[in-house]
Design an enzyme around this catalytic site. Structure first.
Site, PDB file in Angstrom:
ATOM      1  N   HIS A  99     -13.010 -27.816   2.623  1.00 16.09           N
ATOM      2  CA  HIS A  99     -13.712 -28.668   1.866  1.00 16.09           C
ATOM      3  C   HIS A  99     -14.720 -29.617   2.370  1.00 16.09           C
ATOM      4  O   HIS A  99     -15.816 -29.856   1.847  1.00 16.09           O
ATOM      5  CB  HIS A  99     -12.534 -29.635   1.371  1.00 16.09           C
ATOM      6  N   HIS A 263     -11.764 -24.635  -8.246  1.00 17.56           N
ATOM      7  CA  HIS A 263     -11.416 -24.901  -7.061  1.00 17.56           C
ATOM      8  C   HIS A 263     -11.677 -23.581  -6.097  1.00 17.56           C
ATOM      9  O   HIS A 263     -11.961 -23.484  -5.000  1.00 17.56           O
ATOM     10  CB  HIS A 263      -9.927 -25.248  -6.764  1.00 17.56           C
ATOM     11  N   ASP A 267     -13.518 -23.495  -2.353  1.00 17.06           N
ATOM     12  CA  ASP A 267     -13.320 -22.867  -1.294  1.00 17.06           C
ATOM     13  C   ASP A 267     -14.233 -21.697  -0.912  1.00 17.06           C
ATOM     14  O   ASP A 267     -14.642 -21.575   0.508  1.00 17.06           O
ATOM     15  CB  ASP A 267     -11.764 -22.213  -1.381  1.00 17.06           C
ATOM     16  N   HIS A 290      -9.241 -17.213   1.085  1.00 10.51           N
ATOM     17  CA  HIS A 290     -10.012 -17.494   2.309  1.00 10.51           C
ATOM     18  C   HIS A 290     -10.116 -16.274   3.258  1.00 10.51           C
ATOM     19  O   HIS A 290     -11.115 -16.154   3.780  1.00 10.51           O
ATOM     20  CB  HIS A 290      -9.132 -18.458   3.112  1.00 10.51           C
TER      21      HIS A 290
END
Length: 314
Positions: A99, A263, A267, A290
């Site tokens: 973030h 979101h 990411d 991720h």
């Protein structure tokens, strides 16, 4: 791949500054880590680089003593559950950097030192909004060197799984930074998709406020397993810092109807920020994580002729 900027100059993409920048004054924020649950104080310091390129560097502190320095470098990325972590050769690490890195990228803070007195960047409210607000309040100082970008020259793809659970990511050449992200990992909330041109303004207006999210029924067992294995997972998760899902509802409601996919975009931008500059390319992501974000970046950087550094010509 060479990291020398200025070999090739390109037209400055709309919405971005023509020069690199750093903070106008130091920034300070405190909070708790999402995974460690520990209190951490963060201080971000301006840097005016001269000679070798500086970029974003983390400085770990303990009781005022420096433990080590960790560059925001994809070569230092270490796989961890539900976050992006960097670990230097001496073992000093910093986790949940995505973030903050995304916020620095879109606020065009290209050079800074991030000091932390614990291992994890604070999660704050679960979104990038507090970072964006704090950085904008501090202001930006333009530096003499031109803005650089990582230009994609040929398509690169990564994939994992099959059928409905398949994850796919693809990047191809484009004159701007464009993202198309699809997500359907929560069946009770349906398919969600976000498409758009990434600029500092678009990120601040459409992406920054989207929070980390998860189902409480899966979070509790993950926390227990983490304690048993000695791995910090979601120890700091609270309804105040996540969009916490119970059945078919979100505690406190959603900030946007498609907050979950936004979101995922947040990411993705933060993970790709490990490249050290915005992309000039079109990224298409189906159910990104991720791990997949890193695989795409590593494949792009590791494929001969797939990308090059360029500097902006205003």
């Amino acid at each position: 791949m060479s990291v020398d900027a200025g070999v090739c100059r390109v037209k400055l993409p709309s919405g971005w500054q023509a020069s690199e920048g750093t903070l106008a004054r130091p920034l300070e924020l405190s909070g708790r880590g999402l995974h460690t649950g520990r209190r951490v104080n963060v201080r971000i310091l301006p840097v005016a680089p001269s000679g070798e390129r500086h970029g974003i560097v983390f400085r770990r502190l303990r009781d005022g003593r420096e433990l080590g320095m960790i560059a925001a470098d994809p070569a230092l990325r270490q796989s961890q559950p539900l976050c992006t972590m960097l670990r230097a050769a001496d073992g000093v690490g910093v986790r949940t950097v995505e973030h903050l890195l995304g916020s620095l990228l879109v606020c065009e803070i290209d050079h800074a030192i991030v000091e932390l007195d614990a291992e994890e960047v604070p999660i704050l409210d679960g979104s990038a909004q507090p970072w964006i607000d704090a950085i904008m309040a501090c202001g930006r100082t333009a530096l003499p060197q031109p803005k650089r970008f990582l230009r994609v020259l040929k398509p690169v793809s990564v994939a994992d799984g099959t059928g409905a659970t398949r994850r796919e990511m693809h990047v191809e050449p484009a004159d701007e930074y464009v993202l198309s992200v699809y997500n359907n990992d929560l069946k009770d909330f349906g398919d969600m998709e976000w498409y758009g041109r990434l600029t500092p303004r678009a990120f601040a207006d459409e992406i920054a406020s989207a929070r980390s999210y998860g189902q409480i029924k899966w979070a509790v067992p993950a926390i227990v397993v983490g304690y048993l294995r000695g791995v910090p997972i979601l120890r700091g998760a609270r309804t105040s810092c996540t969009a916490s899902i119970v059945g078919k509802r979100v505690v406190g409601g959603l900030r946007q109807p498609d907050e979950f996919v936004r979101h995922r975009v947040l990411d993705l931008v933060g993970d790709l920020a490990l490249a050290g500059a915005p992309l000039l390319g079109r990224v298409t992501a189906r159910r990104p994580t991720h791990e997949m974000n890193y695989r795409l970046l590593a494949t792009l950087l590791g494929t001969p002729g797939a990308c090059e550094w360029v500097s902006a010509d205003a």
